[in-house]
Design an enzyme around this catalytic site. Structure first.
Site, PDB file in Angstrom:
ATOM      1  N   LYS A  37      30.251   6.422 -16.471  1.00  0.00           N
ATOM      2  CA  LYS A  37      28.810   6.465 -16.206  1.00  0.00           C
ATOM      3  C   LYS A  37      28.423   6.973 -14.830  1.00  0.00           C
ATOM      4  CE  LYS A  37      26.233   4.002 -18.859  1.00  0.00           C
ATOM      5  NZ  LYS A  37      25.081   3.931 -19.392  1.00  0.00           N
ATOM      6  N   THR A  88       4.819  18.671 -26.490  1.00  0.00           N
ATOM      7  CA  THR A  88       3.666  17.792 -26.730  1.00  0.00           C
ATOM      8  C   THR A  88       4.210  16.730 -27.685  1.00  0.00           C
ATOM      9  OG1 THR A  88       2.894  19.019 -28.663  1.00  0.00           O
ATOM     10  CG2 THR A  88       1.967  19.684 -26.532  1.00  0.00           C
ATOM     11  N   HIS A  89       3.765  15.514 -27.536  1.00  0.00           N
ATOM     12  CA  HIS A  89       4.285  14.379 -28.334  1.00  0.00           C
ATOM     13  C   HIS A  89       5.801  14.258 -28.203  1.00  0.00           C
ATOM     14  CE1 HIS A  89       0.327  14.620 -30.336  1.00  0.00           C
ATOM     15  NE2 HIS A  89       0.561  15.915 -30.361  1.00  0.00           N
ATOM     16  N   LYS A 136      -3.441  -8.652   3.208  1.00  0.00           N
ATOM     17  CA  LYS A 136      -2.439  -7.983   4.043  1.00  0.00           C
ATOM     18  C   LYS A 136      -1.063  -7.813   3.418  1.00  0.00           C
ATOM     19  CE  LYS A 136      -5.059  -9.366   7.923  1.00  0.00           C
ATOM     20  NZ  LYS A 136      -5.992 -10.003   6.941  1.00  0.00           N
ATOM     21  N   ASN A 187      24.653   6.885 -13.258  1.00  0.00           N
ATOM     22  CA  ASN A 187      23.308   6.452 -13.649  1.00  0.00           C
ATOM     23  C   ASN A 187      22.222   6.934 -12.684  1.00  0.00           C
ATOM     24  OD1 ASN A 187      24.367   5.012 -15.817  1.00  0.00           O
ATOM     25  ND2 ASN A 187      24.737   3.204 -14.541  1.00  0.00           N
ATOM     26  N   GLN A 217      -7.767 -12.898   3.967  1.00  0.00           N
ATOM     27  CA  GLN A 217      -6.469 -12.856   4.646  1.00  0.00           C
ATOM     28  C   GLN A 217      -5.387 -12.408   3.658  1.00  0.00           C
ATOM     29  OE1 GLN A 217      -5.400 -15.713   7.790  1.00  0.00           O
ATOM     30  NE2 GLN A 217      -3.890 -16.520   6.364  1.00  0.00           N
ATOM     31  N   GLU A 227      14.991   5.463 -11.783  1.00  0.00           N
ATOM     32  CA  GLU A 227      14.544   4.281 -12.544  1.00  0.00           C
ATOM     33  C   GLU A 227      13.852   3.272 -11.622  1.00  0.00           C
ATOM     34  OE1 GLU A 227      17.975   2.823 -14.668  1.00  0.00           O
ATOM     35  OE2 GLU A 227      18.172   4.697 -15.782  1.00  0.00           O
ATOM     36  N   SER A 258      -1.269 -16.662   9.644  1.00  0.00           N
ATOM     37  CA  SER A 258      -1.013 -15.293   9.185  1.00  0.00           C
ATOM     38  C   SER A 258      -0.151 -14.524  10.186  1.00  0.00           C
ATOM     39  CB  SER A 258      -2.331 -14.546   8.944  1.00  0.00           C
ATOM     40  OG  SER A 258      -3.151 -14.580  10.104  1.00  0.00           O
ATOM     41  N   TYR A 303     -17.608 -12.923   5.848  1.00  0.00           N
ATOM     42  CA  TYR A 303     -16.164 -13.156   5.856  1.00  0.00           C
ATOM     43  C   TYR A 303     -15.804 -14.454   5.139  1.00  0.00           C
ATOM     44  CZ  TYR A 303     -11.397 -14.034   7.294  1.00  0.00           C
ATOM     45  OH  TYR A 303     -10.049 -14.299   7.263  1.00  0.00           O
ATOM     46  N   SER A 362      28.719   2.530 -12.935  1.00  0.00           N
ATOM     47  CA  SER A 362      28.703   1.272 -13.679  1.00  0.00           C
ATOM     48  C   SER A 362      29.948   0.481 -13.304  1.00  0.00           C
ATOM     49  CB  SER A 362      28.709   1.578 -15.179  1.00  0.00           C
ATOM     50  OG  SER A 362      29.206   0.466 -15.889  1.00  0.00           O
TER      51      SER A 362
HETATM   52  N1  ARG Z   1      -6.094 -14.121   9.854  1.00  0.00           N
HETATM   53  C1  ARG Z   1      -7.435 -13.819   9.486  1.00  0.00           C
HETATM   54  C2  ARG Z   1      -7.446 -12.780   8.391  1.00  0.00           C
HETATM   55  O1  ARG Z   1      -6.457 -12.168   8.210  1.00  0.00           O
HETATM   56  C3  ARG Z   1      -8.196 -13.310  10.660  1.00  0.00           C
HETATM   57  C4  ARG Z   1      -9.642 -13.623  10.659  1.00  0.00           C
HETATM   58  C5  ARG Z   1      -9.846 -15.085  10.813  1.00  0.00           C
HETATM   59  N2  ARG Z   1     -11.202 -15.427  10.927  1.00  0.00           N
HETATM   60  C6  ARG Z   1     -11.616 -16.665  10.764  1.00  0.00           C
HETATM   61  N3  ARG Z   1     -12.854 -16.899  10.894  1.00  0.00           N
HETATM   62  N4  ARG Z   1     -10.785 -17.609  10.443  1.00  0.00           N
HETATM   63  O2  ARG Z   1      -8.426 -12.589   7.696  1.00  0.00           O
END
Ligand code: ARG
Length: 458
Positions: free
Chosen positions: A282, A154-155, A324, A284, A321, A289, A22, A316, A276
Site C-alpha cells: 500500500k 458528469t454523474h 476565539k 495511501n 469570548q 484524505e 481567556s 457585548y 500501511s
Molecule cells: N476575554 C473577553 C473576550 O474575549 C474580553 C472582553 C471582556 N469584557 C468584559 N466585559 N468582560 O470577549
C-alpha cells in the site's frame, strides 16, 4: 492583579476563575493588544488627556514588555483573566502609577474587538497569499498540460473528453473567487472599533479617526454598540475559509480517485504518501484524505459561531469570548491545508497515457459523432438516435467508436464517410471546442494568459 476588585467582598471561586479566563488562548494576539494600547496612548496624549511624558513612559513600558514576551523572559504562566489584564498589570508593575492611566476612555469590550480585527486582518492577508501561491502552481500545471487529454465526467460517468489544463483551470477559478472573498472581507472589516468604550462611547475628547489612522484602518466605526458586538467579519471569514476547504476537499477527492488502482491518472509522490502497517503493497493518499476530512472541522467552527451569536442582545456579552478558539483553529487548519495541498499537487506525477486511454473508452466522443451528422444536415434529435444505436453496437462488440468499420457506420446511417474517424478523434473533439472557457488549445491559451496577468497584478 484583577482589573475589577473594588465592588467585590469575596474572592472569585477557583472553578469560576478557570472557567472564565481567556488568557490561555487570547495570548495569541498579545502583539495586537500592545499595538492597540500604543495607538490609544499616543492619541490620549495628542488630545492632552495624558502628558507627553506619561505617554513616553507608557510607550517604553509596552515596548519592553513586548520584547520580554518575544524573548521568553516573560511567559503567560499566570492566573490572570485575559490578555488585556495581563498587559495592563505587567505595565503597572514596570512603570508604576502612570501605567494605571492606560485604560482611560477604553473598555475591554472595544479593546478585544480591536485586537481580534487586527489579528484577523493579518490572517486574511496571509490566507490570500497562500491562495496566490497555490494558483501559481496550478497555472504552471495548466501550461504543461494544455494537450493532456482525459475524460470529463458528469454523474461520475465519462461524458466528453477534455484536458488536464481545463480541469485544473476549474479549480483556479474557485481559488480566484476565494481570494476575492478575502479582499472583500478585509475591506468591510477595516474600520476601527477602539474608542467605542464599553458600549456607549466615552466622555473624554478622544480622536477616534486619529487612532484609526495610526492602526492603518480606513476610518473609525460609526456606531459604538455595533462596534463592540459585531462579529460579522469573523463569520464572513470562517465562511470564506469553509469555502476554501470545500474547494480543497473536492480537489482532494478527485486526486484520491485518480490515484486509485482503478484510475491510475496520477501517482502521489512518496514524500506525500504513507504506508500501511500490515499491507506492504500500500501507498495511501493520507494527506489528501486528511485535507478532505478537515473541511468538516472548519465548517463546524463556522456553525458554532453562528449559533453563539444567534439571539445575543446588544451589546457585548461574554458569549462572544467563544469566538476565539474556533476561529484560531479554523485559520490554522485552513492555512496548513493550503500549504500541504500546494506541496502535494506540485510533486504529483500525472499519467497522460492512462488519462488518454480512459478518455478513449466510455464513448466520450459520442456527442461529436452526433455533431458530425448535424454538420451534414441531419437534425440533432435524429443524430442523437443514430449515435445511440452506434454506441449499442460498440458495447456489444466491446470496442470504442473509433474502431467501428465504415461499413458498420454506413449500415446505421449512409451519411457517414471516411472523415468520421478524424471528426471523433480525441484531439479533434477537444480542439474544436474553442468557445470562451472551453478546453480547446486556443481557448486554453487565452485562459492561461489571463491567469498569468492576474497573478502579476494581484
Ligand atoms: N476575554 C473577553 C473576550 O474575549 C474580553 C472582553 C471582556 N469584557 C468584559 N466585559 N468582560 O470577549
Amino acid at each position: 492583579m484583577k482589573l475589577w476588585g473594588g465592588r467585590f467582598t469575596k474572592e472569585t471561586n477557583e472553578l469560576v476563575q478557570e472557567f472564565n479566563e481567556s488568557l490561555s488562548f487570547d495570548q495569541t494576539f498579545y502583539h495586537q493588544d500592545i499595538r492597540g494600547s500604543k495607538a490609544h496612548v499616543t492619541m490620549l496624549a495628542k488630545q492632552h488627556i495624558l502628558t507627553e511624558e506619561e505617554r513616553d513612559t507608557i510607550l517604553q513600558g509596552l515596548t519592553d514588555l513586548e520584547q520580554d514576551l518575544e524573548t521568553g523572559v516573560l511567559t503567560f504562566d499566570e492566573d490572570l483573566e485575559d490578555i488585556h489584564s495581563y498587559v495592563e498589570s505587567h505595565l503597572i508593575d514596570r512603570v508604576g502609577e502612570v501605567g494605571k492611566k492606560l485604560h482611560t476612555g477604553r473598555s475591554r469590550n472595544d479593546q478585544v474587538a480591536l485586537d481580534m480585527k487586527l489579528y484577523i486582518r493579518d490572517e486574511v492577508n496571509a490566507t490570500d497569499e497562500l491562495l496566490h501561491k497555490l494558483i501559481k502552481s496550478l497555472v504552471r500545471i495548466m501550461e504543461e498540460n494544455k494537450e493532456t487529454y482525459l475524460p470529463g465526467f458528469t454523474h461520475l460517468q465519462k461524458a466528453q473528453p477534455t484536458t488536464l489544463a481545463h480541469h485544473v483551470g476549474a479549480y483556479v477559478e474557485m481559488f480566484i473567487r476565494d481570494r476575492e472573498r478575502c479582499k472583500d472581507i478585509y475591506k468591510r472589516l477595516n474600520l476601527c472599533p477602539l474608542g467605542s468604550g464599553a458600549l456607549a462611547g466615552t466622555t473624554y475628547p478622544l480622536d477616534r479617526e486619529y487612532t484609526a489612522s495610526l492602526l492603518e484602518f480606513d476610518g473609525a466605526t460609526r456606531n459604538s454598540m455595533d462596534s463592540v458586538s459585531d462579529r460579522d467579519y469573523l463569520i464572513e471569514f470562517l465562511n470564506a475559509l469553509s469555502l476554501i476547504m470545500m474547494h480543497l476537499s473536492r480537489f482532494c477527492e478527485e486526486l484520491i480517485l485518480w490515484n486509485s488502482n482503478e484510475y491510475q491518472f496520477v501517482e502521489m509522490d512518496d514524500s506525500y504518501s504513507t504506508g500501511s502497517s500490515i499491507m506492504p503493497q500500500k501507498k495511501n493518499p493520507d494527506i489528501a484524505e486528511l485535507i478532505r476530512g478537515k473541511s468538516g472541522r472548519v465548517y463546524g467552527h463556522l456553525m458554532a459561531l453562528f449559533t453563539t451569536m444567534k439571539a445575543l442582545p446588544l451589546a457585548y456579552n461574554k458569549d462572544m469570548q467563544e469566538d476565539k478558539e474556533g476561529a484560531f483553529d479554523a485559520i490554522y487548519t485552513t492555512k496548513s491545508c493550503l500549504v500541504l495541498f500546494e506541496g502535494m499537487i506540485s510533486t504529483i506525477s500525472f499519467r497522460p497515457e492512462k488519462m488518454a486511454e480512459s478518455a478513449k473508452h466510455g464513448f466520450t466522443n459520442a456527442t461529436d459523432a452526433a455533431d458530425y451528422l448535424v454538420n451534414k444536415g441531419v437534425p440533432f434529435r435524429d443524430a442523437h438516435g443514430i449515435v445511440g444505436q452506434l454506441v449499442l453496437t460498440c458495447i456489444e462488440k466491446k470496442i470504442p467508436l473509433d474502431d467501428l468499420s465504415l461499413d458498420e457506420y454506413k449500415k446505421i446511417s449512409p451519411v457517414f464517410e471516411e472523415d468520421i474517424y478524424d471528426a471523433i478523434s480525441m484531439q479533434h473533439c477537444v480542439e474544436r471546442r474553442n468557445t470562451k472557457g472551453a478546453p480547446g488549445l486556443q481557448a486554453t491559451e487565452e485562459a492561461i494568459a489571463f491567469y498569468q496577468d492576474y497573478l502579476k497584478q494581484k
